[in-house]
Design a protein around this motif. Structure first.
Motif, PDB file in Angstrom:
ATOM      1  N   SER A  65     -18.420  48.356  -3.579  1.00  0.00           N
ATOM      2  CA  SER A  65     -19.728  49.009  -3.622  1.00  0.00           C
ATOM      3  C   SER A  65     -20.367  48.999  -2.238  1.00  0.00           C
ATOM      4  CB  SER A  65     -20.648  48.288  -4.609  1.00  0.00           C
ATOM      5  OG  SER A  65     -21.058  47.034  -4.065  1.00  0.00           O
ATOM      6  N   PRO A  66     -21.262  49.940  -1.956  1.00  0.00           N
ATOM      7  CA  PRO A  66     -21.990  49.930  -0.671  1.00  0.00           C
ATOM      8  C   PRO A  66     -22.723  48.613  -0.437  1.00  0.00           C
ATOM      9  CG  PRO A  66     -22.294  52.036  -1.783  1.00  0.00           C
ATOM     10  CD  PRO A  66     -21.593  51.130  -2.765  1.00  0.00           C
ATOM     11  N   ILE A  67     -23.265  48.021  -1.507  1.00  0.00           N
ATOM     12  CA  ILE A  67     -23.975  46.742  -1.388  1.00  0.00           C
ATOM     13  C   ILE A  67     -23.025  45.662  -0.873  1.00  0.00           C
ATOM     14  CG2 ILE A  67     -25.193  44.929  -2.676  1.00  0.00           C
ATOM     15  CD1 ILE A  67     -26.054  47.085  -4.665  1.00  0.00           C
ATOM     16  N   TYR A  68     -21.836  45.629  -1.446  1.00  0.00           N
ATOM     17  CA  TYR A  68     -20.843  44.627  -1.039  1.00  0.00           C
ATOM     18  C   TYR A  68     -20.413  44.845   0.404  1.00  0.00           C
ATOM     19  CZ  TYR A  68     -16.491  41.976  -0.866  1.00  0.00           C
ATOM     20  OH  TYR A  68     -15.491  41.100  -0.510  1.00  0.00           O
ATOM     21  N   LEU A  69     -20.150  46.107   0.770  1.00  0.00           N
ATOM     22  CA  LEU A  69     -19.665  46.408   2.115  1.00  0.00           C
ATOM     23  C   LEU A  69     -20.736  46.156   3.176  1.00  0.00           C
ATOM     24  CD1 LEU A  69     -17.674  49.649   1.266  1.00  0.00           C
ATOM     25  CD2 LEU A  69     -16.728  47.411   1.878  1.00  0.00           C
ATOM     26  N   GLU A  70     -21.991  46.351   2.823  1.00  0.00           N
ATOM     27  CA  GLU A  70     -23.076  46.045   3.756  1.00  0.00           C
ATOM     28  C   GLU A  70     -23.125  44.549   4.026  1.00  0.00           C
ATOM     29  OE1 GLU A  70     -27.971  46.497   4.048  1.00  0.00           O
ATOM     30  OE2 GLU A  70     -26.838  47.549   2.488  1.00  0.00           O
ATOM     31  N   ARG A  71     -22.815  43.779   3.013  1.00  0.00           N
ATOM     32  CA  ARG A  71     -22.849  42.315   3.142  1.00  0.00           C
ATOM     33  C   ARG A  71     -21.602  41.759   3.836  1.00  0.00           C
ATOM     34  NH1 ARG A  71     -23.101  41.288  -1.907  1.00  0.00           N
ATOM     35  NH2 ARG A  71     -21.072  40.315  -2.333  1.00  0.00           N
ATOM     36  N   MET A  72     -20.435  42.338   3.497  1.00  0.00           N
ATOM     37  CA  MET A  72     -19.169  41.762   3.939  1.00  0.00           C
ATOM     38  C   MET A  72     -18.478  42.561   5.044  1.00  0.00           C
ATOM     39  SD  MET A  72     -19.129  39.132   2.003  1.00  0.00           S
ATOM     40  CE  MET A  72     -17.507  38.547   2.445  1.00  0.00           C
TER      41      MET A  72
ATOM     42  N   ASP B 227      -7.530  41.473   6.474  1.00  0.00           N
ATOM     43  CA  ASP B 227      -8.950  41.188   6.736  1.00  0.00           C
ATOM     44  C   ASP B 227      -9.661  40.703   5.479  1.00  0.00           C
ATOM     45  OD1 ASP B 227      -8.525  42.037   9.307  1.00  0.00           O
ATOM     46  OD2 ASP B 227      -9.428  44.022   9.030  1.00  0.00           O
ATOM     47  N   LEU B 228      -9.138  41.086   4.311  1.00  0.00           N
ATOM     48  CA  LEU B 228      -9.762  40.674   3.054  1.00  0.00           C
ATOM     49  C   LEU B 228      -9.660  39.165   2.837  1.00  0.00           C
ATOM     50  CD1 LEU B 228      -8.484  43.532   0.707  1.00  0.00           C
ATOM     51  CD2 LEU B 228     -10.810  43.230   1.556  1.00  0.00           C
ATOM     52  N   GLU B 229      -8.706  38.537   3.521  1.00  0.00           N
ATOM     53  CA  GLU B 229      -8.522  37.092   3.360  1.00  0.00           C
ATOM     54  C   GLU B 229      -9.568  36.285   4.125  1.00  0.00           C
ATOM     55  OE1 GLU B 229      -3.691  37.007   2.650  1.00  0.00           O
ATOM     56  OE2 GLU B 229      -4.459  36.881   4.716  1.00  0.00           O
ATOM     57  N   ASN B 230     -10.391  36.970   4.900  1.00  0.00           N
ATOM     58  CA  ASN B 230     -11.421  36.291   5.689  1.00  0.00           C
ATOM     59  C   ASN B 230     -12.773  36.358   4.992  1.00  0.00           C
ATOM     60  OD1 ASN B 230      -9.557  35.756   7.798  1.00  0.00           O
ATOM     61  ND2 ASN B 230      -9.858  37.832   8.602  1.00  0.00           N
ATOM     62  N   GLY B 231     -12.884  35.661   3.863  1.00  0.00           N
ATOM     63  CA  GLY B 231     -14.171  35.520   3.193  1.00  0.00           C
ATOM     64  C   GLY B 231     -14.501  36.535   2.124  1.00  0.00           C
TER      65      GLY B 231
ATOM     66  N   VAL C 245      -2.368  40.440  -1.463  1.00  0.00           N
ATOM     67  CA  VAL C 245      -3.519  39.587  -1.170  1.00  0.00           C
ATOM     68  C   VAL C 245      -4.057  39.016  -2.474  1.00  0.00           C
ATOM     69  CG1 VAL C 245      -5.835  39.481  -0.197  1.00  0.00           C
ATOM     70  CG2 VAL C 245      -4.117  40.962   0.859  1.00  0.00           C
ATOM     71  N   ARG C 246      -4.221  37.713  -2.514  1.00  0.00           N
ATOM     72  CA  ARG C 246      -4.834  37.044  -3.671  1.00  0.00           C
ATOM     73  C   ARG C 246      -6.217  36.547  -3.257  1.00  0.00           C
ATOM     74  NH1 ARG C 246      -1.352  36.104  -7.856  1.00  0.00           N
ATOM     75  NH2 ARG C 246       0.859  36.505  -7.403  1.00  0.00           N
ATOM     76  N   LEU C 247      -7.242  37.204  -3.763  1.00  0.00           N
ATOM     77  CA  LEU C 247      -8.604  36.881  -3.377  1.00  0.00           C
ATOM     78  C   LEU C 247      -9.236  35.890  -4.344  1.00  0.00           C
ATOM     79  CD1 LEU C 247     -10.042  40.387  -2.414  1.00  0.00           C
ATOM     80  CD2 LEU C 247      -9.177  38.605  -0.887  1.00  0.00           C
ATOM     81  N   ASP C 248     -10.152  35.079  -3.835  1.00  0.00           N
ATOM     82  CA  ASP C 248     -11.001  34.300  -4.717  1.00  0.00           C
ATOM     83  C   ASP C 248     -11.866  35.265  -5.521  1.00  0.00           C
ATOM     84  OD1 ASP C 248     -10.043  31.892  -3.742  1.00  0.00           O
ATOM     85  OD2 ASP C 248     -11.582  31.761  -2.179  1.00  0.00           O
ATOM     86  N   TYR C 249     -12.185  34.899  -6.743  1.00  0.00           N
ATOM     87  CA  TYR C 249     -13.016  35.784  -7.566  1.00  0.00           C
ATOM     88  C   TYR C 249     -14.092  34.988  -8.283  1.00  0.00           C
ATOM     89  CZ  TYR C 249      -9.853  34.096 -11.250  1.00  0.00           C
ATOM     90  OH  TYR C 249      -9.120  33.300 -12.106  1.00  0.00           O
ATOM     91  N   VAL C 250     -15.215  35.653  -8.488  1.00  0.00           N
ATOM     92  CA  VAL C 250     -16.329  35.069  -9.223  1.00  0.00           C
ATOM     93  C   VAL C 250     -16.131  35.270 -10.713  1.00  0.00           C
ATOM     94  CG1 VAL C 250     -18.838  35.176  -9.600  1.00  0.00           C
ATOM     95  CG2 VAL C 250     -17.903  35.449  -7.300  1.00  0.00           C
ATOM     96  N   ILE C 251     -15.511  36.415 -11.063  1.00  0.00           N
ATOM     97  CA  ILE C 251     -15.315  36.761 -12.466  1.00  0.00           C
ATOM     98  C   ILE C 251     -13.981  37.466 -12.619  1.00  0.00           C
ATOM     99  CG2 ILE C 251     -16.543  38.959 -12.196  1.00  0.00           C
ATOM    100  CD1 ILE C 251     -17.465  38.738 -15.086  1.00  0.00           C
ATOM    101  N   SER C 252     -13.324  37.234 -13.739  1.00  0.00           N
ATOM    102  CA  SER C 252     -12.126  38.000 -14.092  1.00  0.00           C
ATOM    103  C   SER C 252     -12.312  38.539 -15.499  1.00  0.00           C
ATOM    104  CB  SER C 252     -10.857  37.138 -14.018  1.00  0.00           C
ATOM    105  OG  SER C 252     -10.880  36.111 -14.990  1.00  0.00           O
ATOM    106  N   VAL C 253     -11.822  39.748 -15.730  1.00  0.00           N
ATOM    107  CA  VAL C 253     -12.003  40.413 -17.024  1.00  0.00           C
ATOM    108  C   VAL C 253     -10.685  41.063 -17.431  1.00  0.00           C
ATOM    109  CG1 VAL C 253     -14.454  40.864 -16.607  1.00  0.00           C
ATOM    110  CG2 VAL C 253     -12.759  42.567 -15.944  1.00  0.00           C
TER     111      VAL C 253
END
Length: 314
Positions: free
Chosen positions: A168-175, A183-187, A215-223
């Motif tokens: 989302s734009p919100i996520y990309l503005e933050r990250m 690059d996804l592995e950096n936070g 790439v295996r990312l940390d996640y807050v939620i899985s569905v």
């Protein structure tokens, strides 16, 4: 005794594993099912099933009779279907198991077209990504992404699905925008997606020419359901990979942005599957053919939109 009817009841009892499930799928009282099997055993002068309080066990004679009876019933259904299809519209209920992504994006918008072509067919959808008991739940066919591993199912490949990566734009503005999958592995965080029948979160996969990256990312939620998966991505919880045409509306509304467009995931095959013991009737066949056409049209449309759209910039 109606022997043909009794044969159908007996085969359903064998396939479902007990009288109650057979009665439910056949939409008849359990006592009628029991009586039909007893009458068939009396007619054949042999025991076909051993009953316990929780299930039925097929005898040796019962297994032999089931194999021949199932073949006869399948051939009879095929004969009826081949004759009736040339004289009348296919009719009846078709139960389909599929994910909400395909139901919402492909089937519902085109349902009037299907109904106009086949007004006597009623569609019943089991929406979700869960393990289904095809026989006990009377499922005629299912739409499944990925190569089927269940050898008891007949599988027909209907499409290759293009998966892309979104945030989302919100996520990309933050990250920030990643330039490379590593690059996804950096936070960065992902929205975890798992299939109910596998119980594991799928990694993000990327390919560019001969280079493959996982790439295996940390996640807050899985569905394990598409709508919730997309809702989490739109809310800015993390990065998600999805079939391109299923997220077109989110992209058009500006709720999601494609990232790493030069790093698509390998196409995922999509199959229509159905039990080997269940004949693919004319009503199911016309639905499968219609659905395959709609999926291919959606893939082609997305490819055209993709080639005409400018790439997203950071």
């Amino acid at each position: 005794m109606d022997q043909l009817s009794a044969m159908r009841v007996f085969t359903r009892v064998v396939e479902t594993g007990n009288f109650s499930k057979a009665a439910h799928s056949l939409k008849m009282p359990k006592t009628t099912v029991t009586t039909a099997v007893q009458a068939l055993e009396a007619h054949l002068a042999t025991k076909l099933l051993n009953r316990t309080t929780r299930k039925v066990v097929v005898t040796t004679d019962g297994a032999l009779y089931y194999e021949r009876a199932a073949r006869i019933l399948s051939e009879l259904d095929e004969l009826d279907g081949s004759l009736s299809s040339s004289q009348a519209q296919p009719s009846g209920k078709v139960r389909v198991a599929l994910s909400g992504a395909f139901a919402d994006r492909i089937i519902m918008p085109a349902l009037c077209d299907f109904h106009t072509r086949y007004p006597k067919i009623q569609l019943e959808f089991d929406i979700g990504d869960r393990i289904v008991d095809y026989v006990a739940e009377n499922i005629d066919c299912a739409l499944r992404a990925g190569t089927p591993t269940d050898q008891s199912l007949v599988a027909r490949k209907v499409a290759d699905l293009e998966l892309r990566t979104y945030a989302s734009p919100i996520y990309l503005e933050r990250m920030g925008f990643p330039r490379h999958p590593r690059d996804l592995e950096n936070g960065h965080f992902g929205v975890g997606y798992m299939k109910a029948y596998e119980g594991r979160v799928f990694p993000l996969q990327f390919r560019k020419e001969d280079e493959e990256v996982e790439v295996r990312l940390d996640y807050v939620i899985s569905v394990n359901e598409f709508r919730s998966y997309m809702a989490a991505a739109v809310a800015g919880i993390g990065v998600a990979q999805a079939i391109a045409f299923t997220v077109r509306d989110y992209v058009d509304r500006g709720e999601l942005v494609e990232i790493l467009p030069d790093w698509p995931r390998d196409p995922v095959p999509l199959y229509i599957v159905y039990p080997q013991t269940r004949h693919l009737s004319n009503k199911v066949r016309v639905f499968v053919d219609w659905l395959a056409k709609k999926l291919n049209e959606a893939n082609q449309c997305e490819a055209q939109l993709k080639s005409a759209a400018p790439k997203a910039e950071a």
